[in-house]
Scaffold this active site. Sequence first.
Site, PDB file in Angstrom:
ATOM      1  N   GLU A 145      50.515 -16.905  24.714  1.00 15.06           N
ATOM      2  CA  GLU A 145      50.996 -17.887  23.968  1.00 15.06           C
ATOM      3  C   GLU A 145      52.038 -17.117  23.245  1.00 15.06           C
ATOM      4  O   GLU A 145      52.543 -16.434  21.988  1.00 15.06           O
ATOM      5  CB  GLU A 145      49.731 -17.184  22.555  1.00 15.06           C
ATOM      6  CG  GLU A 145      49.135 -16.942  23.054  1.00 15.06           C
ATOM      7  CD  GLU A 145      47.668 -16.664  21.641  1.00 15.06           C
ATOM      8  OE1 GLU A 145      48.201 -15.639  21.436  1.00 15.06           O
ATOM      9  OE2 GLU A 145      46.827 -17.479  21.761  1.00 15.06           O
ATOM     10  N   GLU A 294      40.926 -20.215  25.663  1.00 13.86           N
ATOM     11  CA  GLU A 294      40.369 -18.984  24.673  1.00 13.86           C
ATOM     12  C   GLU A 294      39.894 -19.899  23.147  1.00 13.86           C
ATOM     13  O   GLU A 294      40.477 -20.634  22.618  1.00 13.86           O
ATOM     14  CB  GLU A 294      41.479 -18.245  24.022  1.00 13.86           C
ATOM     15  CG  GLU A 294      42.310 -17.366  24.618  1.00 13.86           C
ATOM     16  CD  GLU A 294      43.445 -16.377  24.633  1.00 13.86           C
ATOM     17  OE1 GLU A 294      43.020 -15.940  23.470  1.00 13.86           O
ATOM     18  OE2 GLU A 294      43.902 -16.062  25.283  1.00 13.86           O
TER      19      GLU A 294
HETATM   20  C1  GLA Z   1      45.125 -14.548  21.047  1.00 12.82           C
HETATM   21  C2  GLA Z   1      45.263 -14.199  21.980  1.00 12.82           C
HETATM   22  C3  GLA Z   1      44.494 -13.362  22.292  1.00 12.82           C
HETATM   23  C4  GLA Z   1      43.824 -12.457  21.784  1.00 12.82           C
HETATM   24  C5  GLA Z   1      43.371 -13.160  20.718  1.00 12.82           C
HETATM   25  C6  GLA Z   1      42.166 -12.850  19.294  1.00 12.82           C
HETATM   26  O1  GLA Z   1      44.753 -16.227  21.444  1.00 12.82           O
HETATM   27  O2  GLA Z   1      45.848 -14.552  23.548  1.00 12.82           O
HETATM   28  O3  GLA Z   1      44.723 -12.026  23.377  1.00 12.82           O
HETATM   29  O4  GLA Z   1      44.716 -11.641  20.925  1.00 12.82           O
HETATM   30  O5  GLA Z   1      43.665 -14.043  20.295  1.00 12.82           O
HETATM   31  O6  GLA Z   1      43.249 -12.273  18.088  1.00 12.82           O
END
Ligand code: GLA
Length: 625
Positions: A145, A294
């Site tokens: 991210e 995700e």
């Molecule tokens: C994001 C991050 C994960 C985790 C999720 C949930 O998508 O990539 O590492 O932190 O949020 O909060």
Amino acid sequence: MEGLCYGGDYNPEQWPEEVWREDVALMREARVNLVTVGVFAWSRLEPREGVYTFDWLDRVLDLLAENGIRVNLATPTASPPPWFSLAHPDALTVTADGVRLTHGSRDTYCVSAPAYQEAAKRIAAALADRYGEHPALAMWHVHNEYGTWCHCDHVAAAFRIWLTARYGTLDALNEAWTTAFWSQYYSDWAQIMPPRKTQYLPNPAQTLDFRRFLSDEMLARYRDQRDILRPTGVPITTNFVFGAWVPVDHWRWSAEVDLVAIDDYPSGNAAEESAFAADLARSWARERPWILMEQAAGVQYTGRRMRAKDPGEMARHTMQHIARGARGAMFFQWRASRGGAEQWHHGMVPHAGPASRTFHEISALGRTLAELPPHTPAIDTEIAILWDYDSWWALQAPGLPSTEIDYLDSVRQTHRALWRNGTVPDFTHPSHDISRYRTIFAPNLYVITDAGAANLTAFVAQGGTLIVSYLTGITDEHTRVRLGGHPGALRDLLGLTIDEFRPLDAPLTLSTGQTATRWSESLHLTGAQAVATYPDGTPAITRHAHGAGTAWYVSTHLTDDGYADLLTMIGLPAPADPPGVERIVHRDGTTYTINHTTTTLGPGLSPGGFIVHPGPVKAETGQEW
Ligand code: GLA
């Protein structure tokens, strides 16, 4: 990989090895075929500078390979270890108000710091070296991210280099940023800073350029790693995070990844938001594969509190992504953590363990995805919404005519109205080839280039229908107002001019019965016809024939009901299915029908269920889940 990918982030470094064996047994039970490993494992892989401890990761990858589970191997660069931060304090993030952050969370690094860049490339190279030919390796997951802001001196130096490439001369920059206002004229590049905390309103052109710079700077760091991993011949991606704070232009980034990967955590109406996220991802991918990398298992995070997903809800929202073209669906994370900052984030295996509703539903979903008929998920649509980072970012500046202007909210409303109407829109951009669409919506497209305006004008001239909403075509790419009456870039196309903005204190009822909120304008028609008027009789919604097409203008923020009426006004057919039914037809005829209601709707469509018909629709051949 054949078929759809299914799995999640797998963090075995948080667990003793006996748990790993239970993990793979449960993964097999749930038909998991891909796991993302090592996202935050840097301190376990390199506990001291240059000292690597790969033995545990060797055992994890071997175990997964023996069990037929493929690996999406991450580079761990989103969370440098404490030793790194202490050795290189200049590589820690500095906030806009000058605070240098300390390690202790994640993402506490500066992508412009040379020490960070070198360390990130070293660990990526070490992983490529060691695992590039491992049989479990299916994909590379660079970083996590991208989106971290920093305002330090390294960033200032990199920003100046970026600005030099963009403007060439200081005169051009001064002109573009309107530095004559408030005595901001720069006589040396070294005087230019990132938009650090300042006394009062910042310069909007500087702020917008800084976001563009951050996007390009992070993209360059992604490319550093990608080029190191490339010789392994394995697809490479990074997971996109979505939010107003994220300085990433996904149109530009999507061209640089082998497949688009998104993280999606709806916080409101999950059915509408999942469709929105999936349509964006498919549009960014532009006919190339994309994946839901995700999502949350079992619970939804609503901003204030978590909410347990209803039975079947997790599968239904996952299926929206698959129906809209995703090549797989993954979760964060496989096993809920015992401790650590996200210990209350759910897992595919929750704290209760496998004897839980969540794991039961995860396993059922894995079976469903494994049984879906194989097909190439291309979707043809004639309707698109313009999605533009410049406008989103520029409309977050302070000092705008109303604090109720909300670009994302306007785009979401357009998408929501189309979703409720049973339409699957693409997203597109004024700089793209838009000739394949028949109808395009332009909500709050505040910033537009001359070329973008010409593209939209040609689209209408050639027979397209363009629906433009308020605050569109107002500025050039430097957020300078286009003079001579708004919207400067589209006046002729729309057949009108605006001489005053009139933000609203209270809603108004238009002549058509639609409710106008937040915003209104004084329009003077120069060719357009009024289709709806304000209570004082002045035009509110207009239509203008231009060439072979039509350009509509909506000078206010309609309520959702009013927006639904707008779709009827422009001639969009009424939905073919009852409310709450989502139907997506692929180019090859495969049809997904998803029932978001709590009642049985038609033969075989149970409450909350979905049916997939392979190939051209034949009611009797569909399989229901
Ligand atoms: C994001 C991050 C994960 C985790 C999720 C949930 O998508 O990539 O590492 O932190 O949020 O909060």
